[in-house]
Write a protein that holds these residues in place. Structure first.
Motif, PDB file in Angstrom:
ATOM      1  N   PHE A  86       0.796  -1.227   0.000  1.00  0.00           N
ATOM      2  CA  PHE A  86       0.000   0.000   0.000  1.00  0.00           C
ATOM      3  C   PHE A  86       0.831   1.281   0.000  1.00  0.00           C
ATOM      4  CE2 PHE A  86      -3.078  -2.983   2.128  1.00  0.00           C
ATOM      5  CZ  PHE A  86      -3.966  -3.045   1.058  1.00  0.00           C
ATOM      6  N   GLY A  87       2.143   1.158   0.205  1.00  0.00           N
ATOM      7  CA  GLY A  87       2.999   2.336   0.184  1.00  0.00           C
ATOM      8  C   GLY A  87       3.092   3.059   1.505  1.00  0.00           C
ATOM      9  N   ARG A  88       2.215   2.706   2.446  1.00  0.00           N
ATOM     10  CA  ARG A  88       2.210   3.395   3.730  1.00  0.00           C
ATOM     11  C   ARG A  88       1.286   2.687   4.701  1.00  0.00           C
ATOM     12  NH1 ARG A  88      -1.884   6.191   0.838  1.00  0.00           N
ATOM     13  NH2 ARG A  88      -3.654   6.778   2.171  1.00  0.00           N
ATOM     14  N   VAL A  89       1.388   3.070   5.980  1.00  0.00           N
ATOM     15  CA  VAL A  89       0.401   2.696   7.004  1.00  0.00           C
ATOM     16  C   VAL A  89       0.045   3.975   7.746  1.00  0.00           C
ATOM     17  CG1 VAL A  89      -0.002   1.440   9.155  1.00  0.00           C
ATOM     18  CG2 VAL A  89       1.189   0.300   7.273  1.00  0.00           C
ATOM     19  N   ASP A  90      -1.223   4.331   7.730  1.00  0.00           N
ATOM     20  CA  ASP A  90      -1.666   5.568   8.384  1.00  0.00           C
ATOM     21  C   ASP A  90      -1.997   5.363   9.855  1.00  0.00           C
ATOM     22  OD1 ASP A  90      -1.750   7.282   5.954  1.00  0.00           O
ATOM     23  OD2 ASP A  90      -3.275   5.829   5.336  1.00  0.00           O
ATOM     24  N   ALA A  91      -2.519   4.173  10.171  1.00  0.00           N
ATOM     25  CA  ALA A  91      -2.921   3.891  11.556  1.00  0.00           C
ATOM     26  C   ALA A  91      -2.557   2.456  11.908  1.00  0.00           C
ATOM     27  CB  ALA A  91      -4.414   4.122  11.737  1.00  0.00           C
ATOM     28  N   LEU A  92      -1.982   2.291  13.077  1.00  0.00           N
ATOM     29  CA  LEU A  92      -1.604   0.975  13.588  1.00  0.00           C
ATOM     30  C   LEU A  92      -2.430   0.676  14.829  1.00  0.00           C
ATOM     31  CD1 LEU A  92       0.199  -1.540  14.075  1.00  0.00           C
ATOM     32  CD2 LEU A  92       1.848  -0.001  15.178  1.00  0.00           C
ATOM     33  N   VAL A  93      -3.070  -0.494  14.839  1.00  0.00           N
ATOM     34  CA  VAL A  93      -3.807  -0.944  16.019  1.00  0.00           C
ATOM     35  C   VAL A  93      -3.111  -2.187  16.552  1.00  0.00           C
ATOM     36  CG1 VAL A  93      -6.017  -1.672  16.970  1.00  0.00           C
ATOM     37  CG2 VAL A  93      -5.962  -0.011  15.087  1.00  0.00           C
ATOM     38  N   ASN A  94      -2.350  -2.000  17.628  1.00  0.00           N
ATOM     39  CA  ASN A  94      -1.642  -3.112  18.273  1.00  0.00           C
ATOM     40  C   ASN A  94      -2.629  -3.831  19.186  1.00  0.00           C
ATOM     41  OD1 ASN A  94       1.155  -3.134  17.400  1.00  0.00           O
ATOM     42  ND2 ASN A  94       1.354  -1.131  18.383  1.00  0.00           N
ATOM     43  N   ASN A  95      -3.331  -4.796  18.599  1.00  0.00           N
ATOM     44  CA  ASN A  95      -4.380  -5.499  19.341  1.00  0.00           C
ATOM     45  C   ASN A  95      -3.961  -6.889  19.810  1.00  0.00           C
ATOM     46  OD1 ASN A  95      -7.279  -6.312  20.044  1.00  0.00           O
ATOM     47  ND2 ASN A  95      -6.786  -7.742  18.379  1.00  0.00           N
ATOM     48  N   ALA A  96      -3.026  -7.532  19.114  1.00  0.00           N
ATOM     49  CA  ALA A  96      -2.640  -8.904  19.460  1.00  0.00           C
ATOM     50  C   ALA A  96      -2.164  -8.987  20.910  1.00  0.00           C
ATOM     51  CB  ALA A  96      -1.549  -9.397  18.520  1.00  0.00           C
ATOM     52  N   GLY A  97      -2.629  -9.982  21.610  1.00  0.00           N
ATOM     53  CA  GLY A  97      -2.219 -10.169  22.996  1.00  0.00           C
ATOM     54  C   GLY A  97      -3.003 -11.304  23.618  1.00  0.00           C
ATOM     55  N   TYR A  98      -2.558 -11.738  24.767  1.00  0.00           N
ATOM     56  CA  TYR A  98      -3.257 -12.795  25.492  1.00  0.00           C
ATOM     57  C   TYR A  98      -2.910 -12.678  26.967  1.00  0.00           C
ATOM     58  CZ  TYR A  98       1.117 -15.417  26.027  1.00  0.00           C
ATOM     59  OH  TYR A  98       2.399 -15.792  26.378  1.00  0.00           O
ATOM     60  N   GLY A  99      -3.598 -13.465  27.804  1.00  0.00           N
ATOM     61  CA  GLY A  99      -3.357 -13.396  29.235  1.00  0.00           C
ATOM     62  C   GLY A  99      -2.794 -14.686  29.795  1.00  0.00           C
ATOM     63  N   GLN A 100      -1.599 -14.615  30.334  1.00  0.00           N
ATOM     64  CA  GLN A 100      -0.994 -15.755  31.041  1.00  0.00           C
ATOM     65  C   GLN A 100      -1.376 -15.645  32.504  1.00  0.00           C
ATOM     66  OE1 GLN A 100       1.235 -18.555  30.071  1.00  0.00           O
ATOM     67  NE2 GLN A 100       0.375 -19.012  32.072  1.00  0.00           N
ATOM     68  N   MET A 101      -2.204 -16.563  32.979  1.00  0.00           N
ATOM     69  CA  MET A 101      -2.700 -16.489  34.351  1.00  0.00           C
ATOM     70  C   MET A 101      -2.058 -17.562  35.217  1.00  0.00           C
ATOM     71  SD  MET A 101      -4.928 -13.964  34.266  1.00  0.00           S
ATOM     72  CE  MET A 101      -6.156 -14.140  35.557  1.00  0.00           C
ATOM     73  N   GLY A 102      -1.958 -17.269  36.494  1.00  0.00           N
ATOM     74  CA  GLY A 102      -1.410 -18.213  37.452  1.00  0.00           C
ATOM     75  C   GLY A 102      -0.563 -17.496  38.480  1.00  0.00           C
ATOM     76  N   PRO A 103      -0.299 -18.145  39.623  1.00  0.00           N
ATOM     77  CA  PRO A 103       0.552 -17.518  40.639  1.00  0.00           C
ATOM     78  C   PRO A 103       1.964 -17.327  40.112  1.00  0.00           C
ATOM     79  CG  PRO A 103       0.130 -19.814  41.180  1.00  0.00           C
ATOM     80  CD  PRO A 103      -0.739 -19.488  40.014  1.00  0.00           C
ATOM     81  N   LEU A 104       2.554 -16.206  40.426  1.00  0.00           N
ATOM     82  CA  LEU A 104       3.846 -15.841  39.850  1.00  0.00           C
ATOM     83  C   LEU A 104       4.934 -16.882  40.110  1.00  0.00           C
ATOM     84  CD1 LEU A 104       3.777 -12.033  40.622  1.00  0.00           C
ATOM     85  CD2 LEU A 104       3.870 -13.065  38.350  1.00  0.00           C
ATOM     86  N   GLU A 105       4.919 -17.496  41.268  1.00  0.00           N
ATOM     87  CA  GLU A 105       5.992 -18.439  41.588  1.00  0.00           C
ATOM     88  C   GLU A 105       5.935 -19.700  40.729  1.00  0.00           C
ATOM     89  OE1 GLU A 105       5.921 -21.171  44.996  1.00  0.00           O
ATOM     90  OE2 GLU A 105       4.249 -19.969  45.776  1.00  0.00           O
ATOM     91  N   LEU A 106       4.792 -19.964  40.096  1.00  0.00           N
ATOM     92  CA  LEU A 106       4.642 -21.186  39.316  1.00  0.00           C
ATOM     93  C   LEU A 106       4.712 -20.975  37.807  1.00  0.00           C
ATOM     94  CD1 LEU A 106       1.790 -23.026  41.277  1.00  0.00           C
ATOM     95  CD2 LEU A 106       4.271 -23.191  41.568  1.00  0.00           C
ATOM     96  N   ILE A 107       4.822 -19.734  37.363  1.00  0.00           N
ATOM     97  CA  ILE A 107       4.882 -19.462  35.923  1.00  0.00           C
ATOM     98  C   ILE A 107       6.327 -19.603  35.447  1.00  0.00           C
ATOM     99  CG2 ILE A 107       4.581 -17.713  34.134  1.00  0.00           C
ATOM    100  CD1 ILE A 107       2.206 -16.666  35.694  1.00  0.00           C
ATOM    101  N   PRO A 108       6.601 -20.525  34.516  1.00  0.00           N
ATOM    102  CA  PRO A 108       7.968 -20.726  34.029  1.00  0.00           C
ATOM    103  C   PRO A 108       8.506 -19.474  33.344  1.00  0.00           C
ATOM    104  CG  PRO A 108       6.504 -22.514  33.335  1.00  0.00           C
ATOM    105  CD  PRO A 108       5.637 -21.438  33.893  1.00  0.00           C
ATOM    106  N   SER A 109       9.808 -19.330  33.362  1.00  0.00           N
ATOM    107  CA  SER A 109      10.454 -18.164  32.747  1.00  0.00           C
ATOM    108  C   SER A 109      10.099 -18.048  31.269  1.00  0.00           C
ATOM    109  CB  SER A 109      11.972 -18.251  32.912  1.00  0.00           C
ATOM    110  OG  SER A 109      12.334 -18.187  34.278  1.00  0.00           O
ATOM    111  N   ALA A 110      10.022 -19.181  30.578  1.00  0.00           N
ATOM    112  CA  ALA A 110       9.707 -19.153  29.148  1.00  0.00           C
ATOM    113  C   ALA A 110       8.310 -18.586  28.908  1.00  0.00           C
ATOM    114  CB  ALA A 110       9.820 -20.561  28.557  1.00  0.00           C
ATOM    115  N   SER A 111       7.360 -18.930  29.769  1.00  0.00           N
ATOM    116  CA  SER A 111       5.995 -18.413  29.627  1.00  0.00           C
ATOM    117  C   SER A 111       5.944 -16.917  29.926  1.00  0.00           C
ATOM    118  CB  SER A 111       5.049 -19.163  30.567  1.00  0.00           C
ATOM    119  OG  SER A 111       5.015 -20.534  30.255  1.00  0.00           O
TER     120      SER A 111
END
Length: 305
Positions: A86-111
């Motif tokens: 298209f030669g340009r982008v006039d507006a960017l909507v950064n919508n991609a995302g997800y929620g990693q849930m769980g107690p912090l001590e149990l979430i692996p570093s990779a996650s």
């Protein structure tokens, strides 16, 4: 980009456009602004094609670019593909995302790392790739989709909220840095939304904590299973959130933040300005079942002694 350029003549790039808010936004834009050019990105090609077909029939010109936002190489390739087409982008909507849930001590570093790659580093890389072109054309808009969880932290949501807190900080800095170039930066803060968010949460919990029953947090894990039902009465549809994003794209003077949640402004006011921290803590502990964890743990300690 002229401040008066109608949205129907703009190029809008939407990440996470295969489902939920991203797909709804693409469809709303295509229906409301025939002739608009849309760049749709997400990991799932089949779902992206479904969204693209709908938008094309509604009158939009569409480019589909399968992209994993955790890969900076793919993010950079997305920006190049959009500009090549298209030669340009006039507006960017950064919508991609997800929620990693769980107690912090149990979430692996990779996650934890992937949570920040998708929710923060990917949007940063994409913004960085598109800012020079926006500046050269006289302006543009960057819309970052955050969450009420980007303003309020809660048990089991520490990694998710941290990534969204960071996205909000990035957005505030970008807004100030890019103002001289007429590039407007806004944040959207949805509350509960009727998407597959909780399905993704459940899958993430299963992958990171295979046997919650064997952890000290089992009572809270059990309560987490019913969280979607607890919040369903206040949940917005993806289309309703999309309308708020459209407003951020069309307002002559866009606001720094748009809250997309029933009672969201009141909740933030009460939680951040009125209640003492201990009271806020107790509320979220009860909501997420940490009070049940405390009760169960105290009982175990009593029996042990």
């Amino acid at each position: 980009m002229s401040a008066n350029t109608p949205l129907s003549e703009q190029v809008v790039l939407i990440t996470g456009a295969s489902a939920g808010i991203g797909a709804a936004l693409a469809q709303v834009l295509a229906k409301k602004f025939p002739g608009i050019r849309l760049v749709l990105a997400a990991r799932n090609r089949a779902k992206l094609d479904t969204t693209a077909t709908y938008c094309s029939k509604a009158g939009a010109e569409v480019l589909v670019v399968p992209t994993d936002m955790s890969s900076i190489e793919q993010v950079d390739a997305l920006a190049r593909a959009a500009i090549l087409r298209f030669g340009r982008v006039d507006a960017l909507v950064n919508n991609a995302g997800y929620g990693q849930m769980g107690p912090l001590e149990l979430i692996p570093s990779a996650s934890a790392r992937r949570q920040f790659e998708v929710n923060l580093l990917g949007p940063l890389a994409l913004s960085r790739a598109l800012i020079p072109g926006m500046r050269d054309r006289g302006g543009g808009r960057i819309i970052n989709i955050s969450s009420l969880g980007g303003r309020l932290a809660f048990p089991f949501g520490g990694i998710y909220s941290s990534s969204k807190f960071a996205l909000e900080g990035l957005s505030d800095a970008l807004r100030m840095e890019l103002e001289p170039f007429n590039i407007k930066v806004s944040v959207i803060e949805p509350g509960p939304v009727t998407t597959d968010f909780f399905d993704v949460v459940a899958q993430g919990v299963e992958e990171t904590v295979p046997d919650p029953e064997q952890t000290p947090y089992r009572a809270a894990f059990k309560k987490l299973e019913g969280l979607q039902e607890q919040t369903s009465s206040r949940a917005w549809t993806s289309e309703r959130v999309a309308e708020v994003i459209v407003r951020s794209l069309t307002d002559p003077r866009p606001r720094p933040r748009y809250i997309a949640a029933t009672g969201g402004e009141f909740l933030l006011f009460i939680m951040t300005k009125v209640l003492p921290t201990w009271a806020v803590d107790r509320f979220w502990q009860r909501f997420y079942g940490i009070d049940l964890v405390a009760r169960e743990w105290q009982e175990q300690m009593k029996n042990k002694n």
